[in-house]
Scaffold this active site. Structure first.
Site, PDB file in Angstrom:
ATOM      1  N   GLU A  36       0.821  -1.208   0.000  1.00 11.82           N
ATOM      2  CA  GLU A  36       0.000   0.000   0.000  1.00 11.82           C
ATOM      3  C   GLU A  36       0.857   1.260   0.000  1.00 11.82           C
ATOM      4  O   GLU A  36       0.548   2.233  -0.695  1.00 11.82           O
ATOM      5  CB  GLU A  36      -0.937   0.004   1.214  1.00 11.82           C
ATOM      6  N   CYS A 191     -12.263   1.648 -15.037  1.00 16.41           N
ATOM      7  CA  CYS A 191     -12.651   3.055 -14.854  1.00 16.41           C
ATOM      8  C   CYS A 191     -11.388   3.908 -14.780  1.00 16.41           C
ATOM      9  O   CYS A 191     -11.123   4.584 -13.782  1.00 16.41           O
ATOM     10  CB  CYS A 191     -13.504   3.202 -13.599  1.00 16.41           C
ATOM     11  N   CYS A 198     -16.294   1.739 -20.321  1.00 15.51           N
ATOM     12  CA  CYS A 198     -17.612   1.652 -19.674  1.00 15.51           C
ATOM     13  C   CYS A 198     -18.373   0.389 -20.080  1.00 15.51           C
ATOM     14  O   CYS A 198     -19.175  -0.131 -19.300  1.00 15.51           O
ATOM     15  CB  CYS A 198     -18.438   2.892 -20.005  1.00 15.51           C
ATOM     16  N   CYS A 201     -17.741  -2.276 -17.570  1.00 19.80           N
ATOM     17  CA  CYS A 201     -17.932  -1.934 -16.163  1.00 19.80           C
ATOM     18  C   CYS A 201     -19.184  -2.593 -15.594  1.00 19.80           C
ATOM     19  O   CYS A 201     -20.273  -2.449 -16.158  1.00 19.80           O
ATOM     20  CB  CYS A 201     -18.032  -0.415 -16.010  1.00 19.80           C
TER      21      CYS A 201
END
Length: 352
Positions: A36, A191, A198, A201
């Site tokens: 992270e 995205c 799209c 998605c």
């Protein structure tokens, strides 16, 4: 009737999500934390080789905490944003000394540790401990800003509160780790900032930005400001097959790394060489190039100075050291490594 956001996302993740990233194997809070921190401001494909190398040298929090900062900086060199590495080292030592070497499972405590903010703390707890916490990294922020049509400009606290509420509202009560990874993957793979796909998605049907036709404007871009600009001469002092490097201060740009001494002019560099190093036999000013930082740009003019007879001793208290050219690319910033490689290649051509 549409299934909940999280249900559709989890179904997509089962077929299309990333499940073989290095930090997804033998999941632990330590491994999640390292990934992270590395992924902040840095793409996955860039991070992967650094992560693997870092874990070879520091396979556990204990090994990281017990290593000197200089070794940590060497393994981080080239990844950029070096404050991340310094904060990681501090955090590892704090966890070792205050929490028995184990990551706290309390979000508020995690957020007190250097370099761990709200989203990073949530990611550690969600991915490693399956606690129900929402994350809001860059990719997730883009997904939510588009799906709920939230005009979120960087630094807009009102919009940021809306995004956090949206992130909390979408959280499922089960499969938190999978959902968290799915949300990050959707932003990274589908995205995307430019040319979002799209048609692929799983939550496009009720995406408000798609319906309105403002996908490219969500989230809002930061108001562009002209970056300050600096210019330095980097002194590449060479003596036979060695090059002079200087350890930079522990904080600031390239903190803790080895670099070339920086000067404001060629005349200053040559005078410094005569005073500190030895007799100059040749000077060659190489082509300048630009290096971009987050908050400013830097024009670097490399100045190659060949030294004949050197003074008996370089002052170690100033962090100066002669390094063999062949072995001098560890623990140096990316533009310095680039210059050293050029010098090595030039020497190889001359020798062939």
């Amino acid at each position: 009737m549409l299934a909940p956001f999280s249900t559709r996302l989890l179904k997509w993740y089962a077929c299309s999500g990333r499940k073989n990233l290095p930090w997804q194997r033998s999941v632990s809070a330590y491994r999640v934390w390292v990934s992270e921190i590395m992924l902040q401001q840095t793409q996955v494909q860039t991070v992967i080789p650094y992560y693997r190398r870092f874990m070879r040298y520091f396979p556990s929090l204990k090994s990281l905490a017990e290593s000197p900062l200089s070794e940590v900086m060497v393994q981080w060199a080239g990844l950029g944003y070096y404050a991340r590495a310094r904060n990681m080292h501090r955090t590892a030592r704090l966890i070792r000394s205050h929490y028995g070497g184990r990551f706290p499972k309390d979000k508020k405590i995690l957020m007190t540790l250097p370099g761990i903010g709200r989203s990073t703390a949530s990611a550690i707890l969600a991915l490693a401990y399956r606690q129900r916490h929402a994350i809001l990294d860059g990719n997730v922020k883009r997904v939510l800003a588009r799906h709920a049509d939230i005009a979120a400009r960087p630094g807009d606290t009102t919009a940021n509160r809306k995004l956090w509420k949206q992130a909390d509202d979408y959280l499922p009560h089960q499969n938190i780790a999978e959902y968290t990874q799915a949300l990050m993957d959707l932003g990274a793979l589908v995205c995307t900032k430019n040319n979002p796909q799209c048609e692929r998605c799983p939550v496009a049907e009720d995406c408000l930005a798609r319906k309105i036709g403002c996908i490219a404007e969500r989230p809002c871009l930061a108001i562009s400001k002209k970056k300050p600009h600096r210019h330095v001469f980097m002194l590449m002092a060479m003596h036979k097959d060695s090059i002079l490097l200087e350890r930079r201060p522990p904080s600031g740009i390239w903190g803790g790394l080895s670099s070339f001494p920086e000067m404001q002019s060629q005349a200053e560099a040559e005078a410094w060489c005569r005073q500190k190093i030895g007799h100059i036999t040749n000077t060659n000013c190489l082509p300048s190039f630009k290096h971009q930082f987050t908050h400013f740009s830097l024009t670097i003019t490399p100045l190659k100075v060949e030294i004949g007879k050197i003074y008996p001793r370089i002052s170690e208290e100033n962090g100066l050291v002669w390094c063999k050219l062949l072995y001098s690319i560890s623990g140096v910033p990316a533009p310095v490594k680039k210059l050293i490689v050029q010098l090595q290649n030039s020497r190889d051509k001359d020798d062939s």
